[in-house]
Write an enzyme that holds these catalytic residues in place. Structure first.
Site, PDB file in Angstrom:
ATOM      1  N   ASP A  60       0.906  -1.181   0.126  1.00  0.00           N
ATOM      2  CA  ASP A  60       0.063  -0.180  -0.048  1.00  0.00           C
ATOM      3  C   ASP A  60       0.875   1.251  -0.045  1.00  0.00           C
ATOM      4  O   ASP A  60       2.128   1.199   0.115  1.00  0.00           O
ATOM      5  CB  ASP A  60      -1.174   0.072   1.227  1.00  0.00           C
ATOM      6  CG  ASP A  60      -2.291   0.505   0.652  1.00  0.00           C
ATOM      7  OD1 ASP A  60      -2.266   1.600   0.037  1.00  0.00           O
ATOM      8  OD2 ASP A  60      -3.356   0.150   1.261  1.00  0.00           O
TER       9      ASP A  60
ATOM     10  N   GLY B  50      -5.560   1.189  -6.530  1.00  0.00           N
ATOM     11  CA  GLY B  50      -5.339   2.080  -7.553  1.00  0.00           C
ATOM     12  C   GLY B  50      -6.036   3.623  -7.138  1.00  0.00           C
ATOM     13  O   GLY B  50      -6.481   3.728  -6.012  1.00  0.00           O
TER      14      GLY B  50
ATOM     15  N   ARG C 178     -14.429   7.613 -14.584  1.00  0.00           N
ATOM     16  CA  ARG C 178     -13.336   6.725 -14.525  1.00  0.00           C
ATOM     17  C   ARG C 178     -12.117   7.044 -15.357  1.00  0.00           C
ATOM     18  O   ARG C 178     -11.159   6.660 -15.083  1.00  0.00           O
ATOM     19  CB  ARG C 178     -13.731   5.114 -14.751  1.00  0.00           C
ATOM     20  CG  ARG C 178     -14.531   4.671 -13.451  1.00  0.00           C
ATOM     21  CD  ARG C 178     -15.068   3.053 -13.519  1.00  0.00           C
ATOM     22  NE  ARG C 178     -15.650   2.506 -12.327  1.00  0.00           N
ATOM     23  CZ  ARG C 178     -16.703   2.693 -12.133  1.00  0.00           C
ATOM     24  NH1 ARG C 178     -17.904   3.614 -12.920  1.00  0.00           N
ATOM     25  NH2 ARG C 178     -17.309   2.237 -10.691  1.00  0.00           N
TER      26      ARG C 178
ATOM     27  N   ASN D 286     -10.391  -0.303 -10.598  1.00  0.00           N
ATOM     28  CA  ASN D 286     -11.159   0.400 -12.055  1.00  0.00           C
ATOM     29  C   ASN D 286     -10.148   1.656 -12.757  1.00  0.00           C
ATOM     30  O   ASN D 286      -9.653   2.358 -11.922  1.00  0.00           O
ATOM     31  CB  ASN D 286     -12.301   0.936 -11.799  1.00  0.00           C
ATOM     32  CG  ASN D 286     -13.440  -0.285 -11.418  1.00  0.00           C
ATOM     33  OD1 ASN D 286     -13.349  -1.205 -12.271  1.00  0.00           O
ATOM     34  ND2 ASN D 286     -14.052  -0.168 -10.446  1.00  0.00           N
TER      35      ASN D 286
ATOM     36  N   ASP E 212     -20.216  -5.818 -13.257  1.00  0.00           N
ATOM     37  CA  ASP E 212     -20.704  -5.044 -14.349  1.00  0.00           C
ATOM     38  C   ASP E 212     -21.441  -6.053 -14.968  1.00  0.00           C
ATOM     39  O   ASP E 212     -22.743  -6.200 -15.428  1.00  0.00           O
ATOM     40  CB  ASP E 212     -19.909  -4.648 -15.399  1.00  0.00           C
ATOM     41  CG  ASP E 212     -18.850  -3.547 -14.796  1.00  0.00           C
ATOM     42  OD1 ASP E 212     -19.311  -2.554 -14.070  1.00  0.00           O
ATOM     43  OD2 ASP E 212     -17.508  -3.421 -15.231  1.00  0.00           O
TER      44      ASP E 212
ATOM     45  N   ARG F 126     -24.652  -6.828 -12.847  1.00  0.00           N
ATOM     46  CA  ARG F 126     -25.477  -5.654 -13.071  1.00  0.00           C
ATOM     47  C   ARG F 126     -26.505  -5.736 -14.129  1.00  0.00           C
ATOM     48  O   ARG F 126     -27.868  -5.716 -14.103  1.00  0.00           O
ATOM     49  CB  ARG F 126     -25.013  -4.050 -13.049  1.00  0.00           C
ATOM     50  CG  ARG F 126     -24.230  -3.921 -11.531  1.00  0.00           C
ATOM     51  CD  ARG F 126     -23.614  -2.426 -11.611  1.00  0.00           C
ATOM     52  NE  ARG F 126     -23.351  -2.016 -10.351  1.00  0.00           N
ATOM     53  CZ  ARG F 126     -22.143  -1.142 -10.029  1.00  0.00           C
ATOM     54  NH1 ARG F 126     -21.521  -0.840 -11.101  1.00  0.00           N
ATOM     55  NH2 ARG F 126     -21.965  -0.658  -8.875  1.00  0.00           N
TER      56      ARG F 126
ATOM     57  N   HIS G 179     -15.009  -0.307 -17.991  1.00  0.00           N
ATOM     58  CA  HIS G 179     -15.628  -0.021 -16.884  1.00  0.00           C
ATOM     59  C   HIS G 179     -16.321   1.337 -16.685  1.00  0.00           C
ATOM     60  O   HIS G 179     -15.603   2.129 -15.577  1.00  0.00           O
ATOM     61  CB  HIS G 179     -14.986  -0.555 -15.397  1.00  0.00           C
ATOM     62  CG  HIS G 179     -15.901  -0.700 -14.517  1.00  0.00           C
ATOM     63  ND1 HIS G 179     -16.791  -1.705 -14.025  1.00  0.00           N
ATOM     64  CD2 HIS G 179     -16.104   0.485 -13.149  1.00  0.00           C
ATOM     65  CE1 HIS G 179     -17.346  -1.483 -12.829  1.00  0.00           C
ATOM     66  NE2 HIS G 179     -16.940  -0.515 -12.412  1.00  0.00           N
TER      67      HIS G 179
END
Length: 230
Positions: free
Chosen positions: A77, A124, A133, A166, A194, A197, A222
């Site tokens: 991290d 990210g 995005r 993403n 996705d 969904r 995305h």
């Protein structure tokens, strides 16, 4: 007659003793033949975040790779999250997972990628309110370029990579470009949300159960350019 019963009983006891002894010998030999698998080194980036925090215990207890596969977990991290990252490490150690052979918590991408067999790229640049995005793409380019270069140089040759952050498929493309020695088939991105969904919206639109919807495919990034089709 009584003497015959005694002899018969002795024979039965001898047979039972022999069977028990034979069974113990078999179990001992089987125990010697059980060879523990070599640990698999799993890298999780963005490990101090909520997704990483939920994911790491599942990896440590064998949900991802199986109940007989030892693992070494590398957690990466950014520097501001170093304290939280060490906290996650302590929690993993406190849990005493039998399959967990070692934990490395670091903010150094080279150290994190050393000998990695599986990389789960959760980290990210986060999309903030009002941002598309595509707005975070440029920032993720530098992040994934650095991580891809480190995997290229320090990961295992057969390293497998799953990109979660993403836009996942764009980040996976960046990683592929900057880690050319990793086979393309070993790099994938997670766009299942996705797909799910799309399934949910189609089933709602048609007023059918989601299990009755099939052959759904999604195209595009995305982002707002995404195009589901049934």
């Amino acid at each position: 007659m009584e003497q015959e019963y005694i002899i018969l009983l002795q024979k039965i006891l001898v047979v039972l003793f022999s069977v028990t002894l034979f069974w113990k010998i078999i179990k001992h030999i089987c125990g010697l033949l059980v060879i523990e698998k070599e640990p698999v080194t799993v890298l999780v980036t963005g490990a101090a975040g909520q997704i990483g925090y939920a994911l790491l215990p599942m990896i440590a207890r064998g949900v991802m790779l199986g109940p007989d596969q030892p693992v070494i977990i590398h957690m990466l991290d950014i520097e501001p999250a170093a304290e939280a990252l060490n906290g996650v490490k302590m929690e993993l150690i406190d849990a005493a997972f039998p399959l967990l052979k070692d934990v490395v918590a670091t903010t150094d991408v080279v150290e994190a990628c050393q000998g990695v067999n599986i990389a789960v790229m959760v980290g990210g640049f986060p999309r903030k309110e009002g941002m598309e995005r595509k707005d975070v793409m440029s920032k993720n380019v530098s992040i994934y370029k650095a991580q891809a270069s480190a995997l290229e140089q320090h990961a295992a040759p057969d390293c497998k990579v799953l990109v979660v952050a993403n836009p996942a498929n764009t980040n996976a493309l960046i990683l592929k470009e900057f880690a050319p020695s990793i086979p393309e088939k070993n790099i994938t991105c997670l766009t299942r949300l996705d797909h799910n969904r799309a399934l949910g919206q189609i089933s709602e639109k048609l007023n059918v159960h989601v299990s009755d919807v099939w052959n759904v495919i999604i195209w595009g990034n995305h982002s707002s350019t995404q195009y589901p089709r049934h």
